[in-house]
Design an enzyme around this catalytic site. Structure first.
Site, PDB file in Angstrom:
ATOM      1  N   GLY A 224      42.153  49.535  64.799  1.00 21.26           N
ATOM      2  CA  GLY A 224      41.504  50.766  64.378  1.00 21.26           C
ATOM      3  C   GLY A 224      40.225  51.084  65.125  1.00 21.26           C
ATOM      4  O   GLY A 224      39.435  51.909  64.674  1.00 21.26           O
ATOM      5  N   GLU A 265      43.078  43.189  65.942  1.00 21.39           N
ATOM      6  CA  GLU A 265      44.385  43.662  66.415  1.00 21.39           C
ATOM      7  C   GLU A 265      44.305  45.078  66.953  1.00 21.39           C
ATOM      8  O   GLU A 265      44.868  45.996  66.373  1.00 21.39           O
ATOM      9  CB  GLU A 265      45.373  43.690  65.239  1.00 21.39           C
ATOM     10  CG  GLU A 265      45.839  42.367  64.778  1.00 21.39           C
ATOM     11  CD  GLU A 265      46.677  42.482  63.520  1.00 21.39           C
ATOM     12  OE1 GLU A 265      47.403  41.512  63.251  1.00 21.39           O
ATOM     13  OE2 GLU A 265      46.621  43.503  62.814  1.00 21.39           O
ATOM     14  N   ARG A 306      51.327  63.188  68.564  1.00 21.52           N
ATOM     15  CA  ARG A 306      49.990  63.166  67.969  1.00 21.52           C
ATOM     16  C   ARG A 306      49.401  64.566  67.757  1.00 21.52           C
ATOM     17  O   ARG A 306      48.837  64.831  66.700  1.00 21.52           O
ATOM     18  CB  ARG A 306      49.039  62.301  68.812  1.00 21.52           C
ATOM     19  CG  ARG A 306      49.534  60.851  68.971  1.00 21.52           C
ATOM     20  CD  ARG A 306      48.527  59.965  69.670  1.00 21.52           C
ATOM     21  NE  ARG A 306      47.412  59.651  68.819  1.00 21.52           N
ATOM     22  CZ  ARG A 306      46.229  60.203  68.880  1.00 21.52           C
ATOM     23  NH1 ARG A 306      45.948  61.073  69.831  1.00 21.52           N
ATOM     24  NH2 ARG A 306      45.282  59.878  68.033  1.00 21.52           N
ATOM     25  N   TYR A 310      48.811  65.175  63.924  1.00 22.45           N
ATOM     26  CA  TYR A 310      47.426  65.016  63.443  1.00 22.45           C
ATOM     27  C   TYR A 310      46.481  66.128  63.919  1.00 22.45           C
ATOM     28  O   TYR A 310      45.307  66.100  63.590  1.00 22.45           O
ATOM     29  CB  TYR A 310      46.809  63.709  63.968  1.00 22.45           C
ATOM     30  CG  TYR A 310      47.632  62.476  63.877  1.00 22.45           C
ATOM     31  CD1 TYR A 310      48.167  62.057  62.668  1.00 22.45           C
ATOM     32  CD2 TYR A 310      47.843  61.688  65.012  1.00 22.45           C
ATOM     33  CE1 TYR A 310      48.903  60.888  62.598  1.00 22.45           C
ATOM     34  CE2 TYR A 310      48.570  60.512  64.943  1.00 22.45           C
ATOM     35  CZ  TYR A 310      49.097  60.117  63.728  1.00 22.45           C
ATOM     36  OH  TYR A 310      49.813  58.953  63.666  1.00 22.45           O
ATOM     37  N   CYS A 338      62.470  73.477  70.862  1.00 26.89           N
ATOM     38  CA  CYS A 338      62.670  74.683  70.078  1.00 26.89           C
ATOM     39  C   CYS A 338      62.160  74.398  68.676  1.00 26.89           C
ATOM     40  O   CYS A 338      62.927  74.083  67.760  1.00 26.89           O
ATOM     41  CB  CYS A 338      64.141  75.070  70.058  1.00 26.89           C
ATOM     42  SG  CYS A 338      64.691  75.492  71.699  1.00 26.89           S
ATOM     43  N   GLU A 339      60.853  74.509  68.540  1.00 23.92           N
ATOM     44  CA  GLU A 339      60.184  74.077  67.313  1.00 23.92           C
ATOM     45  C   GLU A 339      58.767  74.615  67.417  1.00 23.92           C
ATOM     46  O   GLU A 339      58.051  74.278  68.362  1.00 23.92           O
ATOM     47  CB  GLU A 339      60.215  72.530  67.295  1.00 23.92           C
ATOM     48  CG  GLU A 339      59.168  71.859  66.456  1.00 23.92           C
ATOM     49  CD  GLU A 339      59.399  72.055  64.971  1.00 23.92           C
ATOM     50  OE1 GLU A 339      60.552  71.936  64.537  1.00 23.92           O
ATOM     51  OE2 GLU A 339      58.426  72.346  64.255  1.00 23.92           O
TER      52      GLU A 339
HETATM   53  C1  LIG Z   1      48.837  49.806  63.954  1.00 30.73           C
HETATM   54  C2  LIG Z   1      48.214  48.533  63.601  1.00 30.73           C
HETATM   55  C3  LIG Z   1      47.128  48.065  64.342  1.00 30.73           C
HETATM   56  C4  LIG Z   1      46.489  48.832  65.470  1.00 30.73           C
HETATM   57  O1  LIG Z   1      45.878  50.012  65.072  1.00 30.73           O
HETATM   58  P1  LIG Z   1      45.058  50.867  66.163  1.00 30.73           P
HETATM   59  O2  LIG Z   1      44.502  51.977  65.357  1.00 30.73           O
HETATM   60  O3  LIG Z   1      46.036  51.314  67.184  1.00 30.73           O
HETATM   61  O4  LIG Z   1      44.045  49.968  66.740  1.00 30.73           O
HETATM   62  C5  LIG Z   1      46.652  46.811  64.011  1.00 30.73           C
HETATM   63  N1  LIG Z   1      47.161  46.086  63.008  1.00 30.73           N
HETATM   64  C6  LIG Z   1      48.195  46.531  62.259  1.00 30.73           C
HETATM   65  C7  LIG Z   1      48.743  45.677  61.176  1.00 30.73           C
HETATM   66  C8  LIG Z   1      48.751  47.760  62.543  1.00 30.73           C
HETATM   67  O5  LIG Z   1      49.773  48.187  61.802  1.00 30.73           O
END
Ligand SMILES: *Cc1c(COP(=O)(O)O)cnc(C)c1O
Length: 426
Positions: A224, A265, A306, A310, A338-339
């Site tokens: 994130g 992650e 995206r 979003y 086509c959307e």
């Molecule tokens: C999608 C996801 C991430 C990565 O999220 P980002 O916003 O791309 O950094 C990390 N951990 C888990 C469990 C996820 O599902």
């Protein structure tokens, strides 16, 4: 915005070359940028050790997995299929952690291979316990707060189904005791925000839970980490985001006597700006004096969802042929589906709205480069909608050479699994 300075990592002659050699639409990924981001992630502050995992759903290409793994990253997989895809790409099973909404049918086999598994619900924890009593497992908790640029990327708090709700810890402990499970990893991924304060609160809440799970040796705070895709947007400073987390871990060690390892992650952070989509102008239309001028490109929601999902903003540049100068005008850029929702220039954060961009006056056939498309584009598109084939992917290697890493799909491949019942064949 439209100036050729904003071509991400590409130069105008390179994108024309890619258009000529591989056709369009083609994703291009940059090895050097992937490696640079990997090193930044591996430098995340940590007092007692760090494992950084690449959240492979962001861009699951085998070449990208290999580049990031070689830098020292492990992998976060979101489904059993992703686990197998990573194994095929050569990632060792012990470098994989599965954190999934749905456990795979061959879970037992993955456990035997020593793939790490996080239980993301009480039901998953039971499943793991029944299959492998006495096993070491991770649990994903929802710490009760979320962070994300929209509700659709917010994966923590009461409106998110991800992880075990934090007040259900007593039930976790009951299942753990029943199957003699060893909960060694505590995971909480709450979404894509950049606010260091939110990270600190998340770390704090996670550690409050860890305090009640004496066998936990590792906390995983998920991904994130925001990046700036548009000129002027800034990226998460990992040192700023990480410093208060490191402080929380140190405090925990003083208070509880346990030095916890940290895992992060990132997905977006590693790949978003290391990818660009090279496409071509397919048509130019307008809706009269009071209306808009539209550039239709030969890509769209079939390559990137995206913007339509979003209202996400991506830099877009029209690249005129070499040696030709053009004036600029205001355009909406739309995709080839086509959307009516296939819009590449929505209002920021509002996929229902439209916002014109100032771009070079296009001609049919000009190259258009869409930046910031390394994450959640090739891997998260409306694949084969309108029967458009999956786009080509190319790697721009560190030495400047380019390499095909995924061929364009063929029509045969699109229909390969179809069959026509006999009664319809006469
Ligand atoms: C999608 C996801 C991430 C990565 O999220 P980002 O916003 O791309 O950094 C990390 N951990 C888990 C469990 C996820 O599902």
């Amino acid at each position: 915005m439209s100036t050729l300075r904003h071509l991400a990592f590409l130069k105008a002659e390179q994108v024309r070359e890619i258009q000529g050699e591989f056709g369009t639409p083609t994703f291009v990924y940059d090895q050097l940028l992937l490696e640079r981001q990997a090193q930044l992630a591996l430098g995340f502050p940590n007092p007692f050790g760090l494992t950084a995992r690449y959240a492979m759903k962001a861009c699951p290409s085998a070449a990208v997995l290999r580049i990031l793994h070689r830098q020292g990253l492990h992998i976060d997989a979101s489904s059993g299929f992703e686990v197998h895809r990573a194994l095929r790409a050569g990632i060792p099973p012990e470098h994989l952690l599965l954190t999934a909404q749905e456990l795979p049918g061959d879970l037992e086999r993955l456990l035997d291979l020593r793939v790490g598994v996080n239980a993301c619900s009480l039901h998953q924890l039971e499943q793991l316990g029944r299959l492998h009593p006495g096993r070491r497992v991770g649990i994903r908790m929802n710490p009760g707060l979320g962070s994300g640029h929209s509700n659709r990327t917010n994966v923590g708090g009461p409106s998110a189904s991800f992880g075990i709700w934090h007040t259900h810890l007593d039930q976790v402990l009951r299942v753990q005791a029943e199957y003699d499970l060893h909960i060694e990893l505590l995971h909480s991924h709450i979404g894509s925000g950049s606010d260091p304060e939110v990270w600190q609160r998340c770390a704090h809440l996670s550690l409050e839970i860890a305090a009640q799970l004496p066998e936990v040796t590792t906390v995983n705070l998920g991904g994130g980490f925001k990046v700036g895709r548009m000129p002027g947007e800034s990226a998460t400073d990992l040192h700023r985001a990480g410093a208060p987390i490191a402080a929380e871990l140190e405090r925990f060690e003083r208070d509880c006597g346990r030095a916890l390892k940290l895992e992060i992650e990132p997905g977006t952070f590693l790949v978003a700006n290391a990818g660009a989509l090279v496409c071509s102008v397919a048509d130019i239309v307008d809706t009269g004096e009071e209306g808009y001028r539209f550039i239709k490109v030969d890509a769209g929601m079939t390559e990137m969802l995206r913007p339509s999902m979003y209202g996400a903003q991506h830099p877009i540049v029209v690249v005129p042929p070499a040696g030709i100068s053009r004036s600029q005008g205001d355009f909406l850029v739309v995709g080839h589906c086509c959307e009516s929702g296939d819009v590449l220039t929505p209002e920021p954060g509002n996929p229902e709205g439209l916002l014109v961009r100032t771009l070079y006056e296009p001609r049919v056939g000009d190259v258009v480069v869409i930046g910031g498309t390394g994450a959640y584009c090739a891997g998260m598109a409306a694949k084969n909608y309108n029967s458009f084939p999956e786009a080509t992917e190319v790697l721009l290697a560190a030495d400047g050479s380019h390499h095909l890493i995924r061929r364009r799909q063929t029509l045969d491949q699109i229909v390969a699994n179809e069959s026509i019942p006999a009664f319809l064949t006469d």
